[in-house]
Design a protein around this motif. Structure first.
Motif, PDB file in Angstrom:
ATOM      1  N   LEU A 105     -59.730 -29.677   2.883  1.00 18.00           N
ATOM      2  CA  LEU A 105     -59.100 -29.837   4.193  1.00 18.00           C
ATOM      3  C   LEU A 105     -57.711 -29.222   4.160  1.00 18.00           C
ATOM      4  CD1 LEU A 105     -58.933 -31.105   7.066  1.00 18.00           C
ATOM      5  CD2 LEU A 105     -58.006 -33.161   5.960  1.00 18.00           C
ATOM      6  N   ILE A 106     -57.424 -28.393   5.150  1.00 21.46           N
ATOM      7  CA  ILE A 106     -56.088 -27.801   5.296  1.00 21.46           C
ATOM      8  C   ILE A 106     -55.479 -28.340   6.574  1.00 21.46           C
ATOM      9  CG2 ILE A 106     -54.761 -25.688   5.536  1.00 21.46           C
ATOM     10  CD1 ILE A 106     -58.218 -25.377   4.162  1.00 21.46           C
ATOM     11  N   MET A 107     -54.299 -28.907   6.468  1.00 21.46           N
ATOM     12  CA  MET A 107     -53.579 -29.430   7.628  1.00 21.46           C
ATOM     13  C   MET A 107     -52.317 -28.604   7.813  1.00 21.46           C
ATOM     14  SD  MET A 107     -54.099 -33.530   7.071  1.00 21.46           S
ATOM     15  CE  MET A 107     -53.246 -33.877   8.603  1.00 21.46           C
ATOM     16  N   ASP A 108     -52.294 -27.826   8.886  1.00 24.81           N
ATOM     17  CA  ASP A 108     -51.188 -26.903   9.132  1.00 24.81           C
ATOM     18  C   ASP A 108     -50.257 -27.502  10.184  1.00 24.81           C
ATOM     19  OD1 ASP A 108     -49.488 -24.799   9.388  1.00 24.81           O
ATOM     20  OD2 ASP A 108     -51.020 -23.301   9.859  1.00 24.81           O
ATOM     21  N   GLU A 109     -49.212 -28.156   9.724  1.00 28.78           N
ATOM     22  CA  GLU A 109     -48.257 -28.811  10.628  1.00 28.78           C
ATOM     23  C   GLU A 109     -48.997 -29.732  11.588  1.00 28.78           C
ATOM     24  OE1 GLU A 109     -45.310 -28.376   9.890  1.00 28.78           O
ATOM     25  OE2 GLU A 109     -45.059 -26.398   9.035  1.00 28.78           O
ATOM     26  N   ALA A 110     -49.959 -30.489  11.084  1.00 32.32           N
ATOM     27  CA  ALA A 110     -50.863 -31.246  11.946  1.00 32.32           C
ATOM     28  C   ALA A 110     -50.187 -32.392  12.677  1.00 32.32           C
ATOM     29  CB  ALA A 110     -52.030 -31.782  11.121  1.00 32.32           C
ATOM     30  N   THR A 111     -49.058 -32.868  12.181  1.00 32.24           N
ATOM     31  CA  THR A 111     -48.407 -34.019  12.817  1.00 32.24           C
ATOM     32  C   THR A 111     -47.068 -33.633  13.440  1.00 32.24           C
ATOM     33  OG1 THR A 111     -47.346 -34.663  10.722  1.00 32.24           O
ATOM     34  CG2 THR A 111     -49.501 -35.613  11.215  1.00 32.24           C
ATOM     35  N   ALA A 112     -46.851 -32.351  13.657  1.00 37.22           N
ATOM     36  CA  ALA A 112     -45.556 -31.903  14.170  1.00 37.22           C
ATOM     37  C   ALA A 112     -45.314 -32.366  15.600  1.00 37.22           C
ATOM     38  CB  ALA A 112     -45.472 -30.375  14.102  1.00 37.22           C
ATOM     39  N   SER A 113     -46.399 -32.594  16.364  1.00 40.12           N
ATOM     40  CA  SER A 113     -46.243 -32.910  17.786  1.00 40.12           C
ATOM     41  C   SER A 113     -46.528 -34.361  18.120  1.00 40.12           C
ATOM     42  CB  SER A 113     -47.182 -32.005  18.608  1.00 40.12           C
ATOM     43  OG  SER A 113     -46.900 -30.644  18.374  1.00 40.12           O
ATOM     44  N   VAL A 114     -46.488 -35.221  17.126  1.00 39.43           N
ATOM     45  CA  VAL A 114     -46.749 -36.636  17.387  1.00 39.43           C
ATOM     46  C   VAL A 114     -45.517 -37.445  17.026  1.00 39.43           C
ATOM     47  CG1 VAL A 114     -49.229 -36.377  16.993  1.00 39.43           C
ATOM     48  CG2 VAL A 114     -47.758 -37.040  15.093  1.00 39.43           C
ATOM     49  N   ASP A 115     -45.459 -38.644  17.597  1.00 44.83           N
ATOM     50  CA  ASP A 115     -44.312 -39.492  17.336  1.00 44.83           C
ATOM     51  C   ASP A 115     -44.392 -40.074  15.924  1.00 44.83           C
ATOM     52  OD1 ASP A 115     -45.463 -42.504  17.601  1.00 44.83           O
ATOM     53  OD2 ASP A 115     -46.485 -41.135  18.969  1.00 44.83           O
ATOM     54  N   PRO A 116     -43.288 -40.567  15.383  1.00 43.31           N
ATOM     55  CA  PRO A 116     -43.286 -41.055  13.995  1.00 43.31           C
ATOM     56  C   PRO A 116     -44.281 -42.170  13.728  1.00 43.31           C
ATOM     57  CG  PRO A 116     -41.048 -40.748  14.786  1.00 43.31           C
ATOM     58  CD  PRO A 116     -41.936 -40.551  15.967  1.00 43.31           C
ATOM     59  N   GLN A 117     -44.459 -43.082  14.682  1.00 52.28           N
ATOM     60  CA  GLN A 117     -45.388 -44.173  14.454  1.00 52.28           C
ATOM     61  C   GLN A 117     -46.827 -43.668  14.367  1.00 52.28           C
ATOM     62  OE1 GLN A 117     -43.915 -46.445  17.850  1.00 52.28           O
ATOM     63  NE2 GLN A 117     -43.347 -48.122  16.462  1.00 52.28           N
ATOM     64  N   THR A 118     -47.184 -42.761  15.262  1.00 54.26           N
ATOM     65  CA  THR A 118     -48.523 -42.168  15.207  1.00 54.26           C
ATOM     66  C   THR A 118     -48.680 -41.337  13.943  1.00 54.26           C
ATOM     67  OG1 THR A 118     -48.564 -42.083  17.628  1.00 54.26           O
ATOM     68  CG2 THR A 118     -50.183 -40.742  16.454  1.00 54.26           C
ATOM     69  N   ASP A 119     -47.610 -40.676  13.543  1.00 48.76           N
ATOM     70  CA  ASP A 119     -47.626 -39.907  12.302  1.00 48.76           C
ATOM     71  C   ASP A 119     -47.968 -40.820  11.125  1.00 48.76           C
ATOM     72  OD1 ASP A 119     -47.343 -38.059  10.316  1.00 48.76           O
ATOM     73  OD2 ASP A 119     -45.214 -37.683  10.641  1.00 48.76           O
ATOM     74  N   ALA A 120     -47.358 -42.002  11.112  1.00 49.31           N
ATOM     75  CA  ALA A 120     -47.637 -42.940  10.028  1.00 49.31           C
ATOM     76  C   ALA A 120     -49.096 -43.384  10.046  1.00 49.31           C
ATOM     77  CB  ALA A 120     -46.713 -44.146  10.147  1.00 49.31           C
ATOM     78  N   LEU A 121     -49.651 -43.600  11.259  1.00 49.65           N
ATOM     79  CA  LEU A 121     -51.054 -43.978  11.377  1.00 49.65           C
ATOM     80  C   LEU A 121     -51.966 -42.864  10.872  1.00 49.65           C
ATOM     81  CD1 LEU A 121     -51.062 -45.678  14.914  1.00 49.65           C
ATOM     82  CD2 LEU A 121     -51.340 -46.807  12.699  1.00 49.65           C
ATOM     83  N   ILE A 122     -51.597 -41.616  11.205  1.00 54.20           N
ATOM     84  CA  ILE A 122     -52.397 -40.471  10.771  1.00 54.20           C
ATOM     85  C   ILE A 122     -52.362 -40.344   9.255  1.00 54.20           C
ATOM     86  CG2 ILE A 122     -52.537 -37.952  10.809  1.00 54.20           C
ATOM     87  CD1 ILE A 122     -51.647 -38.035  13.698  1.00 54.20           C
ATOM     88  N   GLN A 123     -51.172 -40.519   8.674  1.00 52.65           N
ATOM     89  CA  GLN A 123     -51.069 -40.426   7.222  1.00 52.65           C
ATOM     90  C   GLN A 123     -51.943 -41.481   6.542  1.00 52.65           C
ATOM     91  OE1 GLN A 123     -49.606 -37.875   5.865  1.00 52.65           O
ATOM     92  NE2 GLN A 123     -48.883 -37.182   7.871  1.00 52.65           N
ATOM     93  N   ASP A 124     -51.980 -42.652   7.150  1.00 52.75           N
ATOM     94  CA  ASP A 124     -52.840 -43.698   6.605  1.00 52.75           C
ATOM     95  C   ASP A 124     -54.317 -43.325   6.768  1.00 52.75           C
ATOM     96  OD1 ASP A 124     -53.181 -46.486   5.549  1.00 52.75           O
ATOM     97  OD2 ASP A 124     -54.193 -46.748   7.478  1.00 52.75           O
ATOM     98  N   ALA A 125     -54.660 -42.724   7.924  1.00 53.80           N
ATOM     99  CA  ALA A 125     -56.042 -42.286   8.164  1.00 53.80           C
ATOM    100  C   ALA A 125     -56.441 -41.195   7.179  1.00 53.80           C
ATOM    101  CB  ALA A 125     -56.186 -41.783   9.603  1.00 53.80           C
ATOM    102  N   ILE A 126     -55.504 -40.327   6.846  1.00 51.15           N
ATOM    103  CA  ILE A 126     -55.789 -39.255   5.892  1.00 51.15           C
ATOM    104  C   ILE A 126     -56.124 -39.859   4.518  1.00 51.15           C
ATOM    105  CG2 ILE A 126     -54.751 -37.347   4.605  1.00 51.15           C
ATOM    106  CD1 ILE A 126     -53.182 -36.667   7.152  1.00 51.15           C
ATOM    107  N   ARG A 127     -55.350 -40.843   4.138  1.00 52.28           N
ATOM    108  CA  ARG A 127     -55.556 -41.445   2.814  1.00 52.28           C
ATOM    109  C   ARG A 127     -56.918 -42.139   2.727  1.00 52.28           C
ATOM    110  NH1 ARG A 127     -50.320 -43.226   4.328  1.00 52.28           N
ATOM    111  NH2 ARG A 127     -48.673 -41.966   3.388  1.00 52.28           N
ATOM    112  N   THR A 128     -57.323 -42.766   3.847  1.00 48.16           N
ATOM    113  CA  THR A 128     -58.584 -43.520   3.811  1.00 48.16           C
ATOM    114  C   THR A 128     -59.805 -42.662   4.150  1.00 48.16           C
ATOM    115  OG1 THR A 128     -58.236 -44.193   6.128  1.00 48.16           O
ATOM    116  CG2 THR A 128     -57.412 -45.661   4.393  1.00 48.16           C
TER     117      THR A 128
END
Length: 1158
Positions: A1078-1101
């Protein structure tokens, strides 16, 4: 008269296209229109209006000719000649009815063509992401399916058109037979003189009847074109924001809201519809009959269009006071909370359903998705303003562009490709920001411009540009990077309810729990301190980004000028068209049926000549009256002759309809085959081709060129063959009847064709030049629609209108030249034709031939037809040659568009389980986007072990996204190798490679269709799996609240979703792909920090067994990665675990992280 028609038609077309373009600059949004539909309206519909006007002018002389012909026929044969007029009248009524039917079919065909062009436009503008997802076949099948529907409508239209065009020939044959048979049955006698004089007069009247079907068809096209243009002209226009009038308020505020509520218009289905797919489809169909418009509260941009469940609740109102002039106001909030919509409301793009608002001064706008013109970097920054050297240099400096200009091939004179394809996301955004700064406006609306740049550059831009160069200006800054909020004068906190909280940062931290939690959660994750001072190391600040190779050697020109083929039209073009139609057999069948059609129409004249020769064997051909009276009814073969002659119209109708079907079948088989092959070639073209070819040039092939092949080539080719065979029959008849005319025909026709041959190259080349001149129109229209908000915000509509009118004038100059040169040649050839006819007639009448009067009458009546036929042949020959230039252009793309490597290499296919582990290895890998450009990756070597998570960081333009390009082989290597699980990816097919990789792109792209088709395009996943993926990216609640849920409509480019929401849906798409890499190219650049944290958690799981490459500007998002790859100048600057890099005080990564924590 035709000259006047050409002049007026061209001016009308020019004016209408300019009017439509001006309208496009004023529309609020595209609604149910698409870029493809607008291009189709401005191109093919505009051309049909011009052609229709020309044909209407040609119609003016037809009534006079019909009346004069009828009077003369009555003098020759008596009242029975009125039967011919009755038949011609019935033909006119029939043609009128067919024209009406043709109009409805034209509207249907245009609607289907709009859908086809919409899909093609989507294919062309999103080609990179389509290739990455290996969706080429899916898009091709979709376009082929639409084309088949279009072809079915066009086929029926073509048959009706053919019947309409040939109706004059059918009515002529019927008129001749009915009039002569009636005269014989009533009077018992018709002499050769009377019969062939009548035939000659009716042939002359046929010229008028020939014009009527074409004119009526053109009128039907004009009516449909005007209806389609009316739809565009009635589209809702946006209202520019009013200026603050109160002097006291002007001195204090930049924006004033007075109890304002903003909302997007949405369609509401009839009551009783449940939010499931079947019910939604029912609601959509009912909307056509009973459209209901409701309002959705200003919460998020997903409510722009689509079906919303009807509710009695009123939209929630949000009130906000914008502080004093010259302040910096930060705007933050979760995705979908309405941040972008708030700026759109200030720009007048969102409707105020209650209250009012006004602004103070002029506006500069930086969109969340940077929009750039296909022009030089400097022209994009100036944006029509006068050049000021000091001011310009200051803009480059504060927007951190000087280092980037050093690596561009021609500095600021480097051409920016369409959609900025040759620039990184950060470069595009900074040029967009520089344009705003240079414009020197009063109010700046900045929609998250720092999300596309790295932390160091973002910090510098904030301090030197937003806080420095824009000091004293009113700035509204939307941002997801909360570290900047404490440095803003005021902060507007947008909530998902549509409410806004406006205070200073410190006040919000004290009184607003949601705001405080958002700030603290980010600070806890990254260790950011809002009050920390700028501690960017000096060595980082002073570091220059040195080009890999000498870039200034280039010209900066990215897109080449579209060239037209020179010289004679190649026979290979005709061969390609013939092959596409079905081969030589199809060509022979077509010629045979057209010839039988012509022969059947000449048969009545031949038969009456034979019949009258038997009954009047001794009549002097030079006798102008009946020398003896013979009752033809007493002939023993009377009934045989009568039935044969009277039944000939049935034969004519049979062969005529058969020829219409055969011609339509063969020509549309050819155009559809070439269309589909063109789609295949373009879909499989290299990305370099799309980088260097404006979309307008490619769209030109699918719009005007295909319209020429579908509509005009098919019609003109049939008519050319028809009249060519008719001339052959006429000459054969004349020579057989009077062999002496050969001495006149041979030299006359040699002179005729010599003159035509000499004028043909000019007509052909002018048509080629005209075709090339169309492309800039389409490119400008496409570019303008994409950047409509930016153009209107900077008040540059006049500049763009002037530019479009200039492009339009250049095109119409070439068009008028082509038409006038064609007319010039036709007039001179027409004069020569009359000389030929006089000579032939003189030979037939004066010189003795020993033939019967009936044969001489037949020869003379046929010869007189040449007056119109030869001119028509020349006209249609020029038209066919002109139309074949479109075939030439399509064939040129089919044969010469550079192709990617094969989708599947049958000699080297990986195992089905590949990649089993997900190991990636780069060895001395070098890549450049074009041969004359510098390397973007230079001897790159590193290894990613299975299931490792590698964060890729570096300043903008360092080559981070180029790694993605290399992995997907969007650009082929210059040297070196990439191995995935021991397989050299350059040796396997592109489909085998790309379908085993997943990408969440820097610029999220959604395609028209549904939510389901965007996350699961091949419908391989169950609903439960899709909902689970949406839940992991925090989109389940949003989509489940929509009426259609997974079947909810997605507009072009996903415009009914915010940028952050589009990014989350792309993330869900990647989760469902379940790839090993999986390649993520600036995938969270356009989301707010809280959603970014949720995404990072989703990536890990979600990706525990997946090898991941994470390209990021937010360095805190990669701190938990196994390794960090620091890119600089296209090379590996550092590659180690984050712990080791942070332990090294000289580490670039540590310095970058320190720079981001200010």
């Amino acid at each position: 008269m035709l000259i006047q028609g050409i002049y007026i038609g061209t001016r009308l077309r020019n004016g209408i296209m300019a009017l439509l373009y001006k309208k496009c600059l004023k529309i609020k949004d595209l609604s149910d229109h698409t870029v493809g539909k607008l291009i189709n309206t401005l191109s093919t519909d505009g051309e049909r209006i011009q052609r229709g006007i020309i044909m209407l002018f040609a119609l003016f002389g037809a009534p006079v000719l019909l009346v004069a012909g009828t009077v003369y026929a009555c003098l020759v044969i008596g009242p029975m000649a009125l039967l011919a007029l009755i038949i011609f009248t019935l033909q006119f009524i029939t043609v009128s009815l067919l024209a009406k039917k043709l109009g409805s079919l034209r509207a249907k065909a245009a609607s289907v063509a709009d859908k086809r062009l919409r899909s093609i436009s989507e294919l062309l503008t999103c080609m990179k992401i389509i290739k990455v997802y290996t969706w080429e076949n899916s898009f091709m099948e979709k376009i082929f399916s639409i084309r088949d529907k279009e072809r079915a409508v066009l086929f029926f239209m073509r048959v009706l058109q053919s019947i309409m065009l040939m109706s004059s020939s059918y009515s002529l044959a019927f008129a001749q037979v009915v009039t002569i048979v009636a005269s014989i049955l009533v009077l018992g006698v018709v002499t050769p003189v009377e019969a062939f004089t009548l035939i000659t007069v009716l042939n002359t009247m046929k010229v008028a009847m020939d014009i009527m079907p074409t004119a009526l068809r053109g009128l039907a096209d004009v009516i449909i074109a005007f209806k389609r243009m009316k739809e565009v002209l009635l589209m809702e226009e946006f209202t520019p924001p009013q200026q603050i009038k109160d002097p006291g308020e002007r001195a204090r505020y930049c924006v004033v809201f007075d109890q304002s509520t903003f909302a997007y218009k949405v369609e509401i289905p009839p009551e009783g519809n449940e939010p499931n797919a079947n019910k939604v489809k029912t609601a959509k169909s009912k909307l056509k009959e009973d459209k209901k418009i409701g309002y959705g509260a200003l919460k998020s941009s997903e409510e722009k269009t689509g079906l919303l469940e009807k509710t009695s609740q009123k939209p929630e109102q949000g009130y906000v006071d914008i502080p004093s002039l010259g302040k910096l106001i930060g705007i933050c909030g979760s995705i979908g909370s309405g941040k972008t919509s708030f700026l759109q409301a200030i720009l007048g793009r969102v409707e105020a359903i209650s209250g009012s608002f006004a602004i103070n001064g002029s506006i500069a706008y930086v969109a969340q998705e940077a929009w750039l013109n296909n022009a030089t970097v400097q022209e994009n920054i100036l944006f029509g303003n006068e050049f000021n050297s000091a001011k310009y240099e200051r803009c480059l400096d504060v927007c951190c562009l000087k280092d980037d200009l050093e690596i561009l091939s021609a500095g600021d004179q480097t051409e920016v490709g369409e959609r900025g394809i040759n620039l990184s996301g950060g470069q595009k955004q900074r040029i967009s920001l520089a344009r705003a700064v240079y414009s020197d406006r009063d109010l700046y609306l900045l929609d998250d411009p720092l999300s596309a740049v790295d932390n160091r550059v973002g910090s510098r831009i904030f301090s030197e540009c937003i806080k420095g160069a824009l000091a004293g200006k009113s700035v509204l800054l939307v941002t997801h990077q909360v570290r900047f909020l404490s440095k803003c004068d005021e902060v507007i906190f947008m909530k998902s309810t549509g409410l806004m909280a406006t205070h200073t940062h410190d006040d919000l931290m004290r009184i607003d729990t949601q705001y405080r939690e958002m700030i603290n959660s980010v600070a806890a994750d990254s260790g950011e301190k809002d009050d920390e001072k700028d501690n960017v190391p000096a060595e980082i600040k002073e570091k220059e980004f040195v080009p890999i190779s000498n870039p200034k050697s280039g010209t900066g020109k990215l897109t080449g000028k579209e060239m037209s083929v020179q010289g004679t039209l190649s026979w290979s073009v005709l061969g390609a068209y013939l092959k596409a139609s079905g081969g030589y057999l199809a060509g022979i069948v077509l010629l045979m049926f057209v010839f039988l059609n012509v022969a059947s129409q000449a048969f009545p004249a031949w038969w009456i000549s034979i019949w009258l020769e038997k009954d009047f064997p001794n009549v002097d051909p030079n006798c102008t009256h009946s020398c003896e009276t013979i009752d033809i009814r007493e002939d023993p073969f009377f009934m045989h002759n009568l039935l044969t002659y009277g039944g000939s119209p049935v034969l004519i109708l049979l062969f005529g309809v058969s020829a219409a079907f055969i011609v339509a079948k063969i020509t549309y088989t050819a155009s559809t085959t070439m269309h589909n092959e063109l789609i295949r070639k373009v879909s499989m073209a290299t990305m370099t081709f799309f980088d260097t070819t404006p979309v307008g040039q490619i769209q030109n092939r699918f719009t005007s060129d295909m319209d020429q092949m579908d509509t005009f080539l098919s019609t003109n080719l049939e008519l050319l063959l028809y009249y060519a065979f008719l001339v052959f029959v006429i000459l054969a008849t004349v020579i057989i009847s009077s062999p002496l005319v050969t001495i006149v025909i041979v030299p006359s026709f040699c002179l005729f064709f010599y003159i035509w041959y000499r004028t043909r190259p000019s007509i052909r080349d002018l048509k080629r030049v005209e075709n090339v001149a169309r492309s800039p129109q389409y490119s400008l229209i496409t570019s303008t629609i994409k950047g409509l908000t930016t153009v209107s915000a900077f008040d540059k509509t006049t500049n763009f209108t002037t530019k479009f009118c200039a492009v339009l004038d250049r095109f119409h100059v070439r068009l008028v030249c082509f038409q006038f040169v064609s007319r010039w040649a036709a007039i001179r050839l027409d004069l020569l034709v009359w000389i030929i006819i006089v000579a032939i007639s003189t030979v037939i009448v004066v010189l003795p031939s020993g033939k019967a009067a009936s044969e001489s009458g037949l020869a003379l009546s046929f010869a007189l037809q040449l007056s119109s036929i030869l001119y028509i042949i020349v006209m249609y020959t020029n038209e066919v040659i002109a139309s074949f230039t479109s075939v030439e252009r399509v064939d040129d793309y089919i044969k010469n568009v550079p192709q990617e490597a094969p989708a599947i290499n049958i000699h080297q296919r990986p195992e089905q389980s590949w990649p089993e582990y997900g190991q990636i290895m780069f060895f001395d890998f070098c890549m450049r986007y074009q041969p004359h450009l510098p390397r973007v990756l230079n001897k790159l070597s590193f290894r990613v072990d299975p299931m490792e998570r590698v964060g890729i960081v570096g300043r903008t333009g360092a080559g981070k996204s180029s790694i993605t390009t290399a992995l997907f082989r969007l650009v082929e290597k210059e040297s070196g190798s990439i191995f995935i699980d021991g397989v050299d990816i350059s040796t396997i097919g592109l489909r085998d490679l790309r379908r085993h990789l997943s990408l969440v792109p820097q610029d999220p792209v959604l395609f028209s269709g549904t939510i389901r088709s965007n996350v699961d395009p091949f419908f391989e996943r169950k609903d439960t799996e899709i909902w689970e993926a949406l839940e992991r990216v925090n989109m389940k609640k949003k989509i489940s609240a929509m009426p259609g849920q997974l079947e909810e409509k997605v507009q072009d480019g996903g415009s009914n979703f915010s940028l952050g929401e589009r990014q989350l849906i792309c993330m869900a798409r990647a989760i469902l792909s379940k790839s090993r890499i999986l390649i993520m190219d600036e995938a969270t650049a356009s989301v707010d920090p809280q959603t970014d944290a949720l995404i990072q958690d989703a990536i890990r799981t979600s990706f525990p067994d997946c090898t991941m490459l994470i390209i990021a500007h937010r360095l805190n998002t990669v701190l938990d990665c196994d390794k960090i790859l620091v890119m600089d100048k296209g090379e590996v600057a550092e590659y180690d675990s984050p712990e080791r890099l942070l332990e090294n005080k000289n580490s670039i990564f540590k310095q970058l992280l320190s720079a981001s924590m200010k």
